[in-house]
Design an enzyme around this catalytic site. Structure first.
Site, PDB file in Angstrom:
ATOM      1  CE  LYS A  25      44.380  68.146   5.093  1.00  0.00           C
ATOM      2  NZ  LYS A  25      43.704  66.904   5.491  1.00  0.00           N
ATOM      3  CG  ASN A  26      47.236  65.613   7.273  1.00  0.00           C
ATOM      4  OD1 ASN A  26      46.106  66.085   7.113  1.00  0.00           O
ATOM      5  ND2 ASN A  26      47.835  64.849   6.367  1.00  0.00           N
ATOM      6  CB  CYS A 119      39.814  63.107  -0.160  1.00  0.00           C
ATOM      7  SG  CYS A 119      40.090  64.876  -0.090  1.00  0.00           S
ATOM      8  NE  ARG A 124      41.561  58.228   3.417  1.00  0.00           N
ATOM      9  CZ  ARG A 124      41.873  59.512   3.488  1.00  0.00           C
ATOM     10  NH1 ARG A 124      41.190  60.387   2.815  1.00  0.00           N
ATOM     11  NH2 ARG A 124      42.865  59.923   4.249  1.00  0.00           N
ATOM     12  CG  ASP A 309      48.812  63.293   1.944  1.00  0.00           C
ATOM     13  OD1 ASP A 309      48.092  62.390   1.465  1.00  0.00           O
ATOM     14  OD2 ASP A 309      48.670  63.731   3.097  1.00  0.00           O
ATOM     15  NE  ARG A 401      38.422  68.176   2.769  1.00  0.00           N
ATOM     16  CZ  ARG A 401      37.940  66.992   2.998  1.00  0.00           C
ATOM     17  NH1 ARG A 401      37.225  66.403   2.076  1.00  0.00           N
ATOM     18  NH2 ARG A 401      38.156  66.358   4.122  1.00  0.00           N
TER      19      ARG A 401
HETATM   20  C1  UD1 Z   1      46.441  60.270   7.034  1.00  0.00           C
HETATM   21  C2  UD1 Z   1      46.481  61.654   6.463  1.00  0.00           C
HETATM   22  C3  UD1 Z   1      46.426  61.598   4.942  1.00  0.00           C
HETATM   23  C4  UD1 Z   1      47.551  60.721   4.418  1.00  0.00           C
HETATM   24  C5  UD1 Z   1      47.537  59.353   5.097  1.00  0.00           C
HETATM   25  C6  UD1 Z   1      48.734  58.487   4.735  1.00  0.00           C
HETATM   26  C7  UD1 Z   1      45.397  63.008   8.160  1.00  0.00           C
HETATM   27  C8  UD1 Z   1      44.230  63.835   8.535  1.00  0.00           C
HETATM   28  N1  UD1 Z   1      45.327  62.389   6.957  1.00  0.00           N
HETATM   29  O1  UD1 Z   1      45.218  59.667   6.626  1.00  0.00           O
HETATM   30  O2  UD1 Z   1      46.588  62.920   4.440  1.00  0.00           O
HETATM   31  O3  UD1 Z   1      47.376  60.527   3.025  1.00  0.00           O
HETATM   32  O4  UD1 Z   1      47.556  59.529   6.538  1.00  0.00           O
HETATM   33  O5  UD1 Z   1      49.910  59.146   5.040  1.00  0.00           O
HETATM   34  O6  UD1 Z   1      46.380  62.937   8.859  1.00  0.00           O
HETATM   35  N2  UD1 Z   1      43.744  51.486   6.908  1.00  0.00           N
HETATM   36  C9  UD1 Z   1      42.977  50.347   7.133  1.00  0.00           C
HETATM   37  N3  UD1 Z   1      42.210  50.301   8.264  1.00  0.00           N
HETATM   38  C10 UD1 Z   1      42.182  51.317   9.183  1.00  0.00           C
HETATM   39  C11 UD1 Z   1      42.974  52.460   8.948  1.00  0.00           C
HETATM   40  C12 UD1 Z   1      43.755  52.520   7.798  1.00  0.00           C
HETATM   41  O7  UD1 Z   1      42.967  49.413   6.338  1.00  0.00           O
HETATM   42  O8  UD1 Z   1      41.479  51.200  10.190  1.00  0.00           O
HETATM   43  C13 UD1 Z   1      44.583  51.566   5.685  1.00  0.00           C
HETATM   44  C14 UD1 Z   1      44.079  52.652   4.718  1.00  0.00           C
HETATM   45  O9  UD1 Z   1      43.059  52.170   3.879  1.00  0.00           O
HETATM   46  C15 UD1 Z   1      45.354  52.973   3.950  1.00  0.00           C
HETATM   47  C16 UD1 Z   1      46.458  52.785   5.005  1.00  0.00           C
HETATM   48  O10 UD1 Z   1      45.879  52.004   6.048  1.00  0.00           O
HETATM   49  O11 UD1 Z   1      45.560  52.057   2.914  1.00  0.00           O
HETATM   50  C17 UD1 Z   1      47.008  54.068   5.591  1.00  0.00           C
HETATM   51  O12 UD1 Z   1      45.932  54.885   6.024  1.00  0.00           O
HETATM   52  P1  UD1 Z   1      46.092  55.884   7.246  1.00  0.00           P
HETATM   53  O13 UD1 Z   1      47.535  56.047   7.574  1.00  0.00           O
HETATM   54  O14 UD1 Z   1      45.168  55.457   8.329  1.00  0.00           O
HETATM   55  O15 UD1 Z   1      45.563  57.244   6.621  1.00  0.00           O
HETATM   56  P2  UD1 Z   1      44.683  58.352   7.333  1.00  0.00           P
HETATM   57  O16 UD1 Z   1      45.026  58.414   8.785  1.00  0.00           O
HETATM   58  O17 UD1 Z   1      43.278  58.203   6.912  1.00  0.00           O
END
Ligand code: UD1
Length: 420
Positions: A25-26, A119, A124, A309, A401
């Site tokens: 999915k990711n 979720c 996030r 995850d 999902r």
């Molecule tokens: C992706 C995955 C999700 C997984 C996560 C961490 C997808 C679709 N989803 O989510 O399943 O749990 O990686 O491996 O691929 N952050 C900020 N600011 C930002 C972006 C991120 O502060 O602009 C923080 C987030 O709050 C979190 C951390 O960075 O604490 C990591 O988040 P991130 O790696 O961005 O997760 P996702 O890409 O949302």
């Protein structure tokens, strides 16, 4: 896809047999978004049939792309883009919709989106994404809860991420492949899905080096063409099925699995006493018939650390193993929402901030539960597989999902599980 709202399972069956692991999915979501950057047809194979992928396909359709699925193959015709707005309903449905902003900015030099949903596992935010777009020359404004990004020229930039965010790394890559000049992403995420996205883009004509390391370098090109591409295997679905097998002290063969990307989870399962072997390039065998013991402290971390995850499903497994297991969740501050539901099954878990202490017990018993998020829901299924009696899990839409035909898959290896 029919909307099934609850899952019922009766615990106590040992899982035995073969499971073919779905496409990731990711990886599928950013690659579907990346199709926006191409001028000619893209065909993706091994694209999992999930509600999140359906939402991404509906976004592509809303942007003007032709998009159709035949089994695991999704064909996209992105030759003409007629809209740069990601519909707010779809944005609310799926947080990963934000990934379309980098692709639209790259292709059309503009995009409109409302703030993302998804979720509820923490704040996030998307501040890293926005800061990077600005650094590349885009203006970003917030009008009535709607984010508007525009650039006359998008130029390469040196970007240092405060944290190795997966989504931000992907979004910057998407914006950068058609930007003028070179973009460097420092402290980039190193997840296998970043490598998959880079391989897809490279096959379309992009110039990217370093994907999978902390420094990704993208040299902008003027145009991308389409290609045929096979989405990588889902390492989190694999981890989930391995934990399901282990909790029933079963024996499973996973096919179409990716040993390397699963390694952080495999090494923990091995330390707990599971025997794991890899066969050829894409098969994994698990034997959990021995007595299992709690793992050393689990601290979730960016890849190649233990994936956040997989934390909920491993916690469900630990809840059934006598002894103390300790989890420290470092990625998302709100990722223990499954705990109160596991406690309803008889699990003994205490949460203090980012730390969860699990006192394993050999006896869990069925209860009425509510899925709290995708992976939390998967943890409830995992625990339900050994809980005595019937467990019913509401809000199953969260689970669909991310897991393709999860009831059918688990039934094929002996579980007593059905959608309601
Ligand atoms: C992706 C995955 C999700 C997984 C996560 C961490 C997808 C679709 N989803 O989510 O399943 O749990 O990686 O491996 O691929 N952050 C900020 N600011 C930002 C972006 C991120 O502060 O602009 C923080 C987030 O709050 C979190 C951390 O960075 O604490 C990591 O988040 P991130 O790696 O961005 O997760 P996702 O890409 O949302």
């Amino acid at each position: 896809m029919s909307v099934r709202q609850a899952i019922s399972l009766r615990g106590g069956k040992r899982l035995e047999g073969e499971i073919q692991v779905q496409g990731a999915k990711n990886s599928a979501l950013p690659v579907l978004a990346a199709a926006v950057l191409c001028r000619t047809q893209v065909t993706l194979y091994n694209c999992p049939s999930l509600t999140d992928c359906d939402a991404a396909m509906r976004i592509l359709t809303a942007l003007g792309c032709g998009c159709r699925r035949e089994g695991g193959a999704v064909t996209i015709n992105p030759s003409v883009i007629t809209s740069v707005e990601i519909p707010s309903g779809l944005m609310r449905e799926m947080r990963s919709s934000v990934i379309f902003s980098g692709a639209l900015l790259g292709r059309e030099k503009q995009c409109r989106l409302s703030f993302p949903g998804g979720c509820e596992i923490g704040a996030r935010p998307i501040d890293f994404h926005i800061a990077a777009f600005k650094k590349m020359g885009a203006s970003v404004s917030d009008e009535h809860g709607c984010l508007i990004c525009r650039a006359d020229r998008l130029t390469g930039a040196k970007i240092s991420l405060p944290l190795p965010s997966v989504g931000a790394t992907e979004n910057i890559m998407l914006a950068a492949v058609l930007a003028e000049g070179v973009t460097e992403i420092h402290n980039a995420a190193r997840e296998p899905e970043i490598v998959d996205l880079a391989q897809f883009l490279t096959k379309c004509g992009a110039r990217i080096s370093g994907a999978g390391s902390g420094l990704v370098i993208i040299e902008g090109v003027s145009e991308l063409h389409g290609c045929d591409y096979t989405i990588m295997s889902d390492r989190i679905a694999a981890a989930t099925y391995l934990c399901c097998g282990a909790i029933t002290r079963g024996e499973l063969l996973l096919t179409k699995a990716d040993y390397l990307s699963c390694q952080p989870v495999l090494s923990v399962l091995e330390q707990m006493g599971c025997s794991i072997y890899s066969f050829g390039s894409d098969s994994l065998y698990l034997n959990a018939r021995k007595k299992l013991k709690p793992p050393p402290m689990i601290r979730t971390a960016a890849h190649p650390g233990f994936p956040t995850d997989a934390q909920p499903v491993l916690m469900a497994l630990c809840a059934s193993i006598p002894g103390t297991s300790i989890f420290v969740e470092t990625i998302f501050e709100n990722r223990y929402r499954h705990v109160s539901e596991l406690i309803r099954l008889g699990a003994k878990i205490n949460v203090e901030g980012r730390v969860a202490v699990v006192e394993g017990t050999e006896r869990l018993s069925g209860a009425e539960l509510m899925a709290t998020d995708l992976r939390g829901g998967a943890a409830m299924i995992t625990a339900g597989l050994i809980a005595e009696g019937v467990t019913r899990i509401g809000n199953a839409a969260y689970i669909y999902r991310g897991y393709e035909d999860i009831e059918k898959t688990l039934r094929s290896v002996g579980a007593d599980i059905k959608p309601l």
